[in-house]
Design an enzyme around this catalytic site. Structure first.
Site, PDB file in Angstrom:
ATOM      1  CG  ASN A  15      -2.117  -0.818   0.878  1.00 42.15           C
ATOM      2  OD1 ASN A  15      -3.138  -0.630   0.069  1.00 42.15           O
ATOM      3  ND2 ASN A  15      -2.270  -1.966   1.681  1.00 42.15           N
ATOM      4  NE  ARG A  92       4.274  -3.041  17.051  1.00 37.91           N
ATOM      5  CZ  ARG A  92       4.702  -4.295  17.670  1.00 37.91           C
ATOM      6  NH1 ARG A  92       3.752  -4.843  18.570  1.00 37.91           N
ATOM      7  NH2 ARG A  92       5.692  -4.805  17.161  1.00 37.91           N
ATOM      8  CG  ASN A 108      -6.097   1.415   9.704  1.00 36.45           C
ATOM      9  OD1 ASN A 108      -5.154   1.078   9.287  1.00 36.45           O
ATOM     10  ND2 ASN A 108      -6.940   0.764   9.930  1.00 36.45           N
ATOM     11  CG  HIS A 110      -9.903  -3.216   8.423  1.00 43.65           C
ATOM     12  ND1 HIS A 110      -8.917  -3.916   9.330  1.00 43.65           N
ATOM     13  CD2 HIS A 110     -10.898  -3.930   8.317  1.00 43.65           C
ATOM     14  CE1 HIS A 110      -9.508  -4.860   9.857  1.00 43.65           C
ATOM     15  NE2 HIS A 110     -10.742  -4.998   9.174  1.00 43.65           N
TER      16      HIS A 110
HETATM   17  C1  GRF Z   1      -3.011  -4.859   3.948  1.00 41.56           C
HETATM   18  O1  GRF Z   1      -4.163  -5.812   3.468  1.00 41.56           O
HETATM   19  C2  GRF Z   1      -3.881  -3.704   4.800  1.00 41.56           C
HETATM   20  O2  GRF Z   1      -5.273  -3.407   4.628  1.00 41.56           O
HETATM   21  C3  GRF Z   1      -3.675  -4.330   6.170  1.00 41.56           C
HETATM   22  O3  GRF Z   1      -2.617  -4.764   6.188  1.00 41.56           O
HETATM   23  C4  GRF Z   1      -2.127  -5.257   4.956  1.00 41.56           C
HETATM   24  C5  GRF Z   1      -0.875  -4.533   4.620  1.00 41.56           C
HETATM   25  O4  GRF Z   1      -0.132  -5.103   3.340  1.00 41.56           O
HETATM   26  N1  GRF Z   1      -3.993  -3.391   7.289  1.00 41.56           N
HETATM   27  P1  GRF Z   1       0.861  -3.994   2.728  1.00 41.56           P
HETATM   28  O5  GRF Z   1       2.112  -4.099   3.697  1.00 41.56           O
HETATM   29  O6  GRF Z   1       0.513  -2.787   2.363  1.00 41.56           O
HETATM   30  O7  GRF Z   1       1.311  -4.787   1.669  1.00 41.56           O
END
Ligand code: GRF
Length: 201
Positions: A15, A92, A108, A110
């Site tokens: 992300n 966390r 955030n 999710h």
């Molecule tokens: C994603 O699925 C996000 O929604 C969740 O943790 C994962 C992180 O993936 N909170 P990345 O580290 O961005 O590849």
């Protein structure tokens, strides 16, 4: 003025990569001024280095208590002066001092259609529940677990033969669209919080 975006991530950072690329393309009216991580082995660190983004490591394992870690994390965030803090795979729960300080300025991502399936293993929870649609949510962070006002959501179909990995992969594609879009809207001052609702103009 370009907004100062600080990304907080604990792991892979896909992300974060989507955010980096949207900023580089000029699609987001902001600058990614730092990656802050609690994990010195996070792959997100390599992504930051490749993009020339400063990295701040607040190594959770080096602190004697959660309180001390949280204080150090807050100090690190203050140092980089974010207009927007983006939790992108931060694994966390944040303490209330940080959440309060960045109220309305922290978001955030999710991997579920909130308010369903908060917390860890959201995709597994969705499969076990038997839902037909799953997805992701970008929301403002408040003191509840994955419960702050929702900015946007994107959904995917759940297939009969999905397992946790295939579903997570399909959702992740949508995360990489949703998170940069929410950041873009924030940076253009298009978001306002009215109670539980986020108005987008
Ligand atoms: C994603 O699925 C996000 O929604 C969740 O943790 C994962 C992180 O993936 N909170 P990345 O580290 O961005 O590849």
């Amino acid at each position: 003025m370009a907004k100062r975006i600080v990304v907080v991530a604990s792991g892979r950072g896909s992300n974060f990569q989507a955010v980096i690329e949207s900023v580089q393309r000029g699609w987001i009216g902001g600058t990614c001024v730092a990656l802050v991580t609690d994990n010195p082995r996070a792959y997100a660190i390599e992504r930051a280095q490749a993009a020339g983004i400063p990295v701040v490591i607040v190594d959770y394992s080096r602190f004697a208590s959660r309180e001390l870690y949280e204080q150090a994390l807050l100090a690190a965030l203050r140092e980089v002066r974010p207009d927007l803090v983006v939790l992108a795979g931060y694994m966390r729960i944040l303490g209330s001092a940080i959440v309060r300080e960045y109220a309305g300025r922290m978001i955030n991502i999710h991997p579920a259609l909130l308010p369903s399936f908060t917390g860890l293993h959201a995709q597994r929870q969705a499969l076990e529940h038997g839902v037909k649609l799953a997805g992701c949510t970008v929301h403002f962070v408040d003191e509840s677990l994955d419960g702050g006002p929702i900015i946007l959501q994107r959904c995917v179909r759940v297939m009969d033969d999905d397992d946790e990995d295939t579903l997570a992969e399909r959702i992740l594609i949508q995360e990489h669209i949703a998170l940069p879009e929410a950041i873009r809207l924030f940076c253009e001052d298009c978001l306002s919080i009215e109670g539980r609702k986020v108005r987008i103009r």
